[in-house]
Structure formats: structure tokens, C-alpha cells
Design an enzyme around this catalytic site. Structure first.
Site, PDB file in Angstrom:
ATOM      1  N   SER A   1       1.082 -59.812  29.293  1.00  0.00           N
ATOM      2  CA  SER A   1       0.326 -58.784  28.571  1.00  0.00           C
ATOM      3  C   SER A   1       0.594 -57.410  29.164  1.00  0.00           C
ATOM      4  O   SER A   1       1.601 -57.216  29.859  1.00  0.00           O
ATOM      5  CB  SER A   1      -1.164 -59.124  28.612  1.00  0.00           C
ATOM      6  N   ASN A   2      -0.284 -56.466  28.911  1.00  0.00           N
ATOM      7  CA  ASN A   2      -0.132 -55.112  29.460  1.00  0.00           C
ATOM      8  C   ASN A   2      -1.518 -54.554  29.795  1.00  0.00           C
ATOM      9  O   ASN A   2      -2.517 -55.228  29.612  1.00  0.00           O
ATOM     10  CB  ASN A   2       0.614 -54.217  28.464  1.00  0.00           C
ATOM     11  N   PHE A   3      -1.554 -53.308  30.267  1.00  0.00           N
ATOM     12  CA  PHE A   3      -2.812 -52.751  30.786  1.00  0.00           C
ATOM     13  C   PHE A   3      -3.708 -52.126  29.716  1.00  0.00           C
ATOM     14  O   PHE A   3      -4.696 -51.478  30.050  1.00  0.00           O
ATOM     15  CB  PHE A   3      -2.512 -51.686  31.851  1.00  0.00           C
ATOM     16  N   SER A   4      -3.399 -52.269  28.460  1.00  0.00           N
ATOM     17  CA  SER A   4      -4.197 -51.596  27.427  1.00  0.00           C
ATOM     18  C   SER A   4      -5.653 -52.049  27.474  1.00  0.00           C
ATOM     19  O   SER A   4      -5.948 -53.245  27.542  1.00  0.00           O
ATOM     20  CB  SER A   4      -3.612 -51.906  26.045  1.00  0.00           C
TER      21      SER A   4
ATOM     22  N   ALA B   1      -1.272 -51.948  21.839  1.00  0.00           N
ATOM     23  CA  ALA B   1      -0.104 -52.065  22.709  1.00  0.00           C
ATOM     24  C   ALA B   1       0.414 -53.500  22.524  1.00  0.00           C
ATOM     25  O   ALA B   1       0.046 -54.406  23.274  1.00  0.00           O
ATOM     26  CB  ALA B   1      -0.498 -51.804  24.155  1.00  0.00           C
TER      27      ALA B   1
END
Ligand code: CTP
Length: 403
Positions: free
Chosen positions: A206-209, A274
Site C-alpha cells: 500500500s502507500n501512506f495516503s 492514491a
């Protein structure tokens, strides 16, 4: 926006009560009809005579008038109001509102009100910082109330810090934007948050969104009258406006499916999520066990914005975001074209106060005609307002859209 609106102003006992005289004067000047309810303590800070004169209506303090026994109905007041603004809201009143305590008319009216409630806290900086107060404020938010955050500056105690009630002009801006129904009758699609791409039953990519920007856009569009479908990846946020319907998704593919389903019936789409660009080629059914090394083959996810750009009709607005670390403007221009967007909102990870997790953002809007508009760093809520204002301006004849 406020002409003819019924605004109920609730004053609790804090020194900032003196500013409410200006607030009421501004509201009356905007054409609103104003009624005021005060607590006993508020009367020590500002007189009912001042407030009655400015609001042009008698003040309600007690449950009944001791002179003639006339009943002050909190239910009627609550039903009369199109908006209820409690300013200043002391720590004490905020605590009672959060707990459902109803020991004065201002509070019983709060519990009876059917309209949106705006709360402008004012107190000393240490009180404002205390976990008890911030927890109560979060509770009010979860009830759907709008908190008009206190401002930093010199406080009555002589200390400097956050705790001053927002200026009357700021409160009027909040009310104006609440009653702005520019998107009334329109349908909007907003994507928000990250996506999770499953590797095995316990792991994902995943990502930091945080989803904050997308949720702020959804709230603003909803406040301005749009029916909003919020397709959200996993976040801890709650959409609060009743015009927002949230569709929860986990993976990029699920987000793609939902967007393709919803987009044809939407007038506006803002792609704020994101979305993971890659997903594991295969998802393991069992947890991958420890080994010396591991290679996970990834495959490209579908580009949702680009797919919507491909099927976009002339009566639809499609906006995207670009989060960049290098060659920001050039990359954003390229994405705008490649995805057939009407405009793109660029935020650079190199700007302080911009990007994942923070409450502020600094954006540049790039239009499909190549125009670039640079905005200052602002709270995400205000950035959302800039974006929706841009949609309104660019598409002046928004009311001619096919529904
Ligand atoms: N987007 C999307 N679907 C994807 C990837 C991106 O809808 N699979 C959307 C985002 O929501 C955003 C825009 O496309 O509105 C740009 O996203 P961004 O991550 O900045 O760029 P990418 O297109 O993914 O390109 P890159 O990762 O190479 O910068």
C-alpha cells in the site's frame, strides 16, 4: 447565501462572548434572521440587551419567562433554526454537549436541533490541548457537528497559544459555504485513500495516503448540494455529511469496478485516491513463511482515471491529482493529457505542509488548456473549497448539465 436564513446563535460563558456582538451584526447585515440563546454565565460577559438589540429579537435564557410564565420551547427554537452556531463554546459546554447533558436552554436546544450545528470553541490553550476537551470535540464531530477550530494568538489569560475563538468573519464564511448550493442536483464521484494489494492473508502492498484530501473534497461538494459517491480505500475517516454515500473498497481492482459502475451517472468525478500502481501477480492462500529471500512478481493495476477519461462524455468533468517528487509540472501536464482530464491538481512531496497524513496541502491546478494556478499552503478543507470553486468557475453553466 444567508439572506432569509434562520440562524440561531448560542452563547456560553467565555470572554469571547464580546465577539458575538460583531458576529450577530454581520449575520443581520447578510440578511439572516437571528435569534440568540444564552447561558446564565454568558450574561455576565455580554448583556441580553446588547444581543437583543443587535439580533432584533428577544433573548432566550431560561426555560420560561419568570415574569409571565411564558414557555421558551427548545424544540421550537431547534426547528426554527436553519443553522445553530454555538460561539463561544466553552470547555464546560462542549463537555456537556458531548455527554448529552441538558441543564440549560442552550443545551436542550442543541439536543433538539434538526439543523446543522457549528461549534466555535474558545478557552485557554492548556484546556484546549487537554485530552478530555479534544476527545469531546471529536465526539461532537462524530455527531455531525462542524467544529470551527480555535485560532492561535494572545489569550485572555495573557498567554499565547491556540484557544481564541475564530473571528466572526471566519464563522460567517463557514455559514456562507454551508448554504452555498452551487452543486445542488448534481452527482459527484470522489475516490479517496490508499488501496491495499493483498500478498497473502496477513500482508499487503500500500502507500501512506490518509484519505484526508479526498474526504475533504467529498464533504465540500456535499455541503454545496451535490450527491456524492465516495469510493474509499481503507482509512480511519468517517464521512459526515448526509449527502455522502461511501462505497468501501480494498484493492485497486475493486475501486476500478465501482468507479466504472458509478461514473456514467455522475456529472463530476474527482480522482483523489492514491491507487496502487502494482498488485501481486498471485495472492497466496496461506501465509508466506520465513525464508532467506523472497521475490514477489507484480503486475500493473488498471489506471482508473485514464479509463474514466476514455469513456468521459462532454457533460462530465473529470479531475485528477498528481503527487510528484521530481519534474512536478512536466509530469502533471503529461498525466493531464494521458488521462484526458479536465484539470489536474498537483501537489509536490517537496513542499512542506503538503502530501500524506498532514492536514494542509499546497496545490497547483493545471487546466486542460495548459493554464497553471498556484495556491498557498492551506488546511485541506480550504484546499477542497478552492478546488470546488474552480470547478464552478470553469464550468459556469454547470446548471445546464444533463442529469
Ligand atoms: N490513478 C488512478 N488509477 C491508478 C493510478 C492513478 O485512477 N491505477 C489516478 C489517481 O487517483 C490520480 C492520478 O491518477 O488522480 C495520478 O495518480 P499518480 O499516482 O500521481 O500518478 P500515476 O498515474 O500512478 O503515475 P506515476 O505513479 O508514474 O507517477
Amino acid at each position: 447565501m444567508l439572506a432569509g436564513k434562520h440562524i440561531l446563535v448560542g452563547i456560553t460563558g467565555g470572554i469571547a462572548a464580546y465577539k458575538v456582538a460583531t458576529l450577530v451584526r454581520l449575520l443581520v447585515k447578510e440578511g439572516a434572521e437571528v435569534k440568540v440563546v444564552m447561558t446564565e454565565t454568558a450574561k455576565r460577559f455580554i448583556t441580553p440587551l446588547t444581543m437583543a438589540t443587535l439580533s432584533k429579537n428577544p433573548i432566550a435564557v431560561d426555560f420560561f419567562n419568570p415574569e409571565n410564565g411564558e414557555w421558551n420551547s427548545h424544540v421550537k427554537l431547534g426547528l426554527w433554526a436553519d443553522a445553530y452556531i454555538i460561539a463561544p463554546a466553552t470547555a464546560n459546554s462542549i463537555g456537556k454537549m458531548a455527554a448529552g447533558i441538558a441543564d440549560n436552554l442552550l443545551l436542550t436546544t442543541y439536543l433538539s436541533a434538526k439543523c446543522p450545528v457549528f461549534v466555535a470553541p474558545a478557552m485557554d490553550l492548556d484546556m484546549y490541548k487537554h485530552l478530555a476537551v479534544s476527545t469531546n470535540i471529536e465526539t461532537l464531530k462524530s455527531y455531525g457537528d462542524t467544529i470551527i477550530d480555535a485560532e492561535a494568538g494572545e489569550l485572555a489569560s495573557g498567554l499565547e497559544g491556540k484557544g481564541r475563538m475564530a473571528e466572526p468573519e471566519t464563522i460567517v464564511d463557514y455559514l456562507n459555504s454551508y448554504f452555498d448550493a452551487s452543486f445542488s442536483g448534481l452527482h459527484a464521484l470522489v475516490t479517496a485513500g490508499p488501496t491495499y494489494e493483498r500478498i497473502d492473508p496477513v500482508r499487503f502492498i500500500s502507500n501512506f495516503s490518509s484519505g484526508k484530501m479526498g474526504y475533504a473534497i467529498a464533504e465540500t461538494l456535499a455541503q454545496q448540494g451535490a450527491d456524492v459517491m465516495l469510493v474509499s480505500g481503507p482509512t480511519n475517516l468517517l464521512p459526515l455529511h448526509p449527502n455522502i454515500r461511501r462505497v468501501n473498497v480494498t484493492s485497486a481492482n475493486e475501486m476500478y469496478e465501482e468507479c466504472m459502475r458509478l461514473f456514467p451517472s455522475c456529472n463530476i468525478a474527482v480522482m483523489c485516491a492514491a491507487v496502487a500502481d502494482f498488485t501481486p501477480e498471485r495472492q497466496e492462500d496461506s501465509k508466506i513463511k520465513q525464508k532467506t529471500d523472497l521475490t514477489i512478481a507484480l503486475t500493473k493495476t488498471k489506471d482508473i482515471a485514464a479509463e474514466l477519461g476514455r469513456i468521459k462524455r462532454n457533460d462530465q468533468i473529470l479531475a485528477g491529482f498528481a503527487l510528484e517528487t521530481d519534474n512536478e509540472l512536466a509530469n502533471a501536464h503529461e498525466k493531464l493529457k494521458a488521462k484526458n482530464l479536465d484539470f489536474i491538481v498537483l501537489n509536490s512531496l517537496n513542499d512542506t505542509g503538503s502530501g500524506f497524513g498532514v492536514d494542509t496541502n499546497k496545490i497547483t491546478i493545471i487546466d486542460s488548456d495548459g493554464t497553471e494556478i498556484l495556491f498557498e499552503t492551506k488546511p485541506k478543507k480550504d484546499v477542497a473549497k478552492d478546488i470546488t470553486t474552480y470547478i464552478q468557475q470553469k464550468y459556469g453553466q454547470i446548471s445546464n448539465f444533463e442529469l
